[in-house]
Enzyme design. Structure first.
Site, PDB file in Angstrom:
ATOM      1  N   ALA A 101      -1.380  24.783  23.826  1.00  0.00           N
ATOM      2  CA  ALA A 101      -0.591  24.397  24.910  1.00  0.00           C
ATOM      3  C   ALA A 101       0.621  24.151  25.598  1.00  0.00           C
ATOM      4  CB  ALA A 101      -1.781  23.242  25.385  1.00  0.00           C
ATOM      5  N   GLY A 141      -4.863  24.923  21.490  1.00  0.00           N
ATOM      6  CA  GLY A 141      -4.979  26.426  21.751  1.00  0.00           C
ATOM      7  C   GLY A 141      -5.339  27.812  20.921  1.00  0.00           C
ATOM      8  N   GLU A 160      -7.900  27.973  18.900  1.00  0.00           N
ATOM      9  CA  GLU A 160      -8.818  28.152  19.974  1.00  0.00           C
ATOM     10  C   GLU A 160      -8.942  29.514  19.397  1.00  0.00           C
ATOM     11  OE1 GLU A 160      -8.495  25.445  22.780  1.00  0.00           O
ATOM     12  OE2 GLU A 160     -10.433  24.687  22.545  1.00  0.00           O
ATOM     13  N   GLU A 197      -5.988  18.096  19.450  1.00  0.00           N
ATOM     14  CA  GLU A 197      -6.112  17.456  20.991  1.00  0.00           C
ATOM     15  C   GLU A 197      -5.565  15.739  21.092  1.00  0.00           C
ATOM     16  OE1 GLU A 197      -7.642  20.482  19.676  1.00  0.00           O
ATOM     17  OE2 GLU A 197      -7.339  22.014  21.330  1.00  0.00           O
TER      18      GLU A 197
END
Ligand code: NAD
Length: 706
Positions: free
Chosen positions: A63, A102, A105, A125
Site C-alpha cells: 500500500a 497489497g 494480495e 502488514e
C-alpha cells in the site's frame, strides 16, 4: 506525469503494466488505473489473456502508507481485485522482486502466477499492526490451507521462489527469462492448452469445519506472548475464521472492516510513522549519499575494545576489508577474539554460512600501528573517551591517512569539532556514533560539524546503510541527540530515587510503559562508571548536588553494575541473577537525608510522566536548536537506540498522541510539585501547543547549529 498504469498489446494478450516508481505502491492513482485497465482488457474482443506486470525493480511492494492517514478513497483495492479475479480471460501474474502486502494480495487474485528467482512474496502488514484486508485473509487459506496462511500473515516474513513454489503460491518458475517474457510464454501455453480461468475464490479451504473448531483456537493458544496481545494478530485470526464461516463476499467485507479498525489504531499509526521516519531519516542526506558518497572499500578501526571490535565485525560482515588497530597488544588480541566469536555466533544462528565466515575472517587484519591505515578510505576511531587521547590519534591520522579519506570518531559525548581540528583536515571529519553492541544495534548517529564536507557526511551515511543500519544526521552538541535526551530522562529517575522511589519501582514503571529495559537495569548493564566519566567532561552540566547523585554514590561504593556484581541491583550466582538489594535503598535514604531532599509519595503515573515528559521537553529544545533535524529523526533515534516502545512511535509521536497542551499542563503541575528548576517548557513546545502543531512532524529549518 504519465499515467501509472497502461495496457500494452502482445498479440492477443494484453499486458497491464504498473509503473509507479520506486516500488509500484498501490496508491489511489494505481488502483484507479488498474481498474480501468482491467475493464479495457476484458472488454476488448481481441484480447484472450491478461498479464499483470510491475515495471522496475518490484512487482508491487504494498500500500501507499501515506494514504492510510485518511479514510480510504475509491476504488478500494479489494474491489479492484474482485474485478480482476472475475475476468473471464485467464489472468497471469508476472511476479518479480517485492510482491508484498497489497501486491501479494493482487498476485493471489490473478488466476496463474509465474515468478523469477528474485521473488520476495509476503504479507508484512502485521509489522505495521495491520492485516491483509483486500482479500489476503480470504484467498490465502483457500490456496495454502489455514495453518500455512496464518503462519505467513502472523509471522509477517516473506517467501523466496522455491518456498513459494512448494507452498503452491507460484505455478511456474521463470527460469532465465524476465518475469514479463516468462508470463507471456506461460499465457500462450495456457491459451493453447485451453486451460480456463482458475479463481482462488472458487476453491474450498482444505481444513474447513474441523479447522474452525480446532485449528484456530489451538493456533491462538500457542502464540508467543508478544503476539497474543496484538490487535492485528487477533483480527487476522478472526478474519480467517470469517473466511471459513462466511460466503466469500461477506468474509471480504469482514476483513476490510477489520483493516479499517486497525488502520486507525494508535499502534498502527505509530508504527507507520516510524516506518516512514526511518526511510526519511537520511533526509536530503540520503539522496546526496547516493550521489556524492566517496567510494569505500577499506575501513580502518582504531581501538579494539568493546565498540571497536563490534564495529570491525559489522564492517567485515558487510564485505569491507578491515584493519583493526590497538595500541595495547593484549587488547588487540582480545578484540580479534571478540570479532571471531561474533562471526561464530552468526554461523551458529544460521545468518551466515561457514564459507562466508572464512571470507569475513580473511577480510580482517589486526595491527598495532596506525601507519597501516594509510590506504583506508574510512577510518573509525573508537578508543577511550578522552578528548586529549582522541586528539592525539586524529593528529596522527591527519598526517598519515590518504587524501580524501573520511575520518570518523565514535565518541558518545565529546566535541567532534575539537577532535577533528587536531587532524588539520576538518572537512573530512564526521562523528559516527554507534550503539552497543555495535554489530547488533541498528542506529548510528552521524554527527555533522561546521566544517564537515557534504561528501564526508554522504560517505558515512552510505557506509552505515551498507552495514544494514539506519543513519541519522545530528548536530554537534554534548551527547548529540540520543544521549543528551537521556540525561533529561535519567535526571528525573535519579531525583525520584532521592525522593524515596526504590530503583526497581522506577524500572518496573518504565517497563510497564513499554521501555525495553528500565533505566537502572540499563545503567548496570552498561557500567555506572562510564556515566561518571562522561558527565565529568560535560562543562555545562547542571550545578546541582542532586544531579545523578545516586549513580555517582553507587560508583563511590564500588558498585559499577553487572561487571562488579552489584550496582542498582545485586547479581547473584554464575548466571548473575538480578536481585533487589536493600543495601542500595539504605544508601540512597541516607544520601537523601544528607542532601535534605524531602521524601514524597510518588505514584507510578508520576514516575512515567516525569521521565517521559522530561525526555520530550529536551527533544523539543534540541529541535529548536537544530541539533536534531526533525521530530521524526528523534523518534528513529529513541526507538532504535534506546528501547523506546515502537508501538508508541517514539517520544515526539507519543507527545503528539498525548496532546502537546496536555503535556504543557503536566509540566506546569510538576513545576508546582517538585520545583521550577527543570520544569520550564521548551519554547518550541509552547509555540506548537498554541498553534495546534506537531512535534513528530516538525522539521528544523536550515542547517543544524553546531
Ligand atoms: P574500551 O575501553 O572497551 O576500548 C578502548 C580501546 O582503545 C582499548 O582496547 C584501548 O587499548 C584502545 N586504545 C586506547 N588508546 C589507544 C590509542 N591511542 N591507539 C589505539 N588504541 C587505543 O572502550 P569502548 O567501550 O569500546 O568505547 C570506545 C569509544 O566508543 C569511546 O569513545 C566511547 O565513548 C564510545 N562508545 C561506547 C559505547 C559503549 O556502550 N561502550 C557506546 C557508544 C560509543
Amino acid at each position: 506525469m504519465s499515467a501509472p498504469v497502461r495496457v500494452e498489446s502482445a498479440g492477443d494478450i494484453a499486458v497491464i503494466v504498473v509503473e509507479s516508481p520506486p516500488v509500484n505502491a498501490l496508491s489511489q492513482a494505481v488502483r484507479a488505473g488498474l481498474s480501468a485497465a482491467i475493464e479495457q482488457a476484458d472488454r476488448d474482443p481481441a484480447v484472450r489473456a491478461i498479464v499483470l506486470h510491475g515495471a522496475g525493480k518490484a512487482f508491487m511492494a504494498g500500500a501507499d502508507l501515506r494514504e492510510l492517514e485518511e479514510p480510504p478513497k475509491a476504488p478500494l483495492l479489494k474491489d479492484v481485485l474482485t474485478r480482476l479475479e472475475s475476468s473471464a480471460k485467464p489472468v497471469i501474474a508476472a511476479l518479480h522482486g517485492a510482491v508484498l502486502g497489497g501486491g501479494a494480495e493482487a498476485a493471489l487474485a490473478c488466476h496463474f502466477r509465474c515468478a523469477t528467482s528474485d521473488l520476495q512474496l509476503g504479507f508484512p502488514e502485521v509489522k505495521l499492526a495491520l492485516l491483509p484486508g483486500a482479500g489476503g485473509t480470504v484467498r490465502l487459506p483457500r490456496l495454502v490451507g489455514v495453518k500455512k496462511a496464518l503462519d505467513l500473515m502472523i509471522g509477517g516474513g516473506s517467501l523466496g521462489l522455491q518456498e513459494a513454489l512448494s507452498a503452491g503460491l507460484v505455478d511456474r518458475a521463470a527460469g532465465d527469462e524476465d518475469a514479463r517474457t516468462a508470463a507471456l510464454a506461460y499465457a500462450r501455453e495456457i491459451l493453447e492448452r485451453g486451460i480456463g480461468v482458475r479463481r482462488a475464490r472458487d476453491r474450498v479451504i482444505p481444513e474447513s469445519g474441523q479447522a474452525k473448531r480446532v485449528l484456530i483456537p489451538e493456533y491462538r493458544a500457542a502464540l508467543p506472548r508478544a503476539a497474543r496481545g496484538s490487535q492485528a494478530v487477533e483480527r487476522i485470526l478472526q478474519s480467517v475464521e470469517a473466511a471459513l464461516e462466511l460466503p466469500f463476499e461477506a468474509a471480504l467485507e469482514q476483513a476490510q472492516a477489520a483493516f479499517q479498525e486497525c488502520r486507525i489504531s494508535s499502534e498502527s499509526r505509530a508504527l507507520r510513522h516510524l516506518f516512514l521516519a526511518e526511510r526519511g531519516s537520511g533526509g536530503e542526506g540520503a539522496k546526496s549519499a547516493r550521489d556524492t558518497a566517496r567510494p569505500v572499500v577499506r575501513i580502518g578501526v582504531v581501538g579494539a575494545g568493546t565498540m571497536g571490535s563490534g564495529i570491525a565485525a559489522a564492517c567485515a560482515q558487510a564485505g569491507f576489508s578491515v584493519v583493526l588497530v590497538d595500541a595495547a597488544p593484549a587488547a588487540l588480541e582480545a578484540g580479534l577474539r571478540r570479532v571471531q566469536s561474533i562471526t561464530d555466533s552468526a554461523v551458529k544462528k544460521g545468518r551466515i554460512g561457514p564459507e562466508e565466515a572464512r571470507a569475513v575472517a580473511a577480510r580482517l587484519r589486526g595491527v598495532g600501528d596506525l601507519a597501516a591505515l594509510c590506504d583506508a578510505d574510512l577510518i573509525i576511531e573508537a578508543i577511550i573517551e578522552s578528548l586529549a587521547a582522541k586528539q592525539t590519534v586524529f593528529e596522527q591520522l591527519g598526517r598519515l591517512a590518504k587524501p580524501g579519506a573520511v575520518l570518523a570518531t565514535n565518541t558518545s559525548t565529546l566535541d567532534v569539532e575539537a577532535i577533528g581540528r587536531a587532524s588539520g583536515r576538518a572537512a573530512d571529519v564526521v562523528g559516527m556514533h554507534f550503539f552497543s553492541p555495535a554489530h547488533v544495534m541498528r542506529l548510528v548517529e552521524i554527527v555533522r560539524v561546521r566544517d564537515s564536507a557534504p561528501e564526508a557526511i554522504a560517505t558515512a551515511l552510505a557506509v552505515t546503510r551498507r552495514l544494514g543500519k539506519t543513519g541519522v544526521i545530528v548536530g554537534n552538541a554534548f551527547g548529540f541527540v540520543g544521549n543528551r535526551m537521556l540525561y533529561a530522562y535519567g535526571r528525573e529517575k535519579e531525583l525520584m530515587m532521592l525522593e524515596g522511589v526504590e530503583p526497581s519501582r522506577i524500572d518496573q514503571a518504565l517497563e510497564n510503559f513499554g521501555m525495553a529495559m528500565g533505566p537502572n537495569a540499563v545503567g548496570d548493564l552498561a557500567g555506572l562508571d562510564i556515566g561518571v566519566s562522561a558527565r565529568r567532561e560535560w562543562k555545562e552540566r547542571p550545578d546541582d548536588p542532586r544531579f545523578f547523585r545516586v549513580s555517582d554514590l553507587l560508583v563511590e561504593h564500588g558498585r559499577l553494575g553487572q561487571k562488579s556484581g552489584a550496582g542498582f541491583y545485586r547479581y547473584v550466582g554464575p548466571e548473575r541473577r538480578r536481585e533487589i538489594d536493600p543495601e542500595v535503598v539504605e544508601l540512597i535514604r541516607a544520601e537523601a537525608s544528607r542532601l535534605g531532599v524531602p521524601r514524597r509519595d510518588v505514584a507510578e503515573e508520576e514516575i512515567i510522566a516525569r521521565c517521559i515528559y522530561a525526555l520530550i521537553n529536551e527533544g523539543a529544545r534540541l529541535l529548536e536548536a537544530g541539533i536534531a533535524r526533525s521530530g521524526a529523526d528523534i523518534d528513529v533515534i529513541w526507538c532504535n537506540g534506546y528501547g523506546f516502545p515502537k508501538s508508541r512511535g517514539g517520544p515526539m509521536f507519543h507527545a503528539d498522541t498525548v496532546g502537546l497542551s496536555q503535556i504543557l499542563r503536566l509540566i506546569g503541575r510538576y513545576r508546582e510539585a517538585v520545583g521550577p528548576r527543570y520544569w520550564s517548557p521548551a519554547p518550541l513546545l509552547e509555540r506548537l501547543a498554541g498553534a495546534g502543531g506537531s512535534l513528530s512532524g516538525y522539521r528544523a529549518g536550515g542547517q543544524p547549529a553546531t
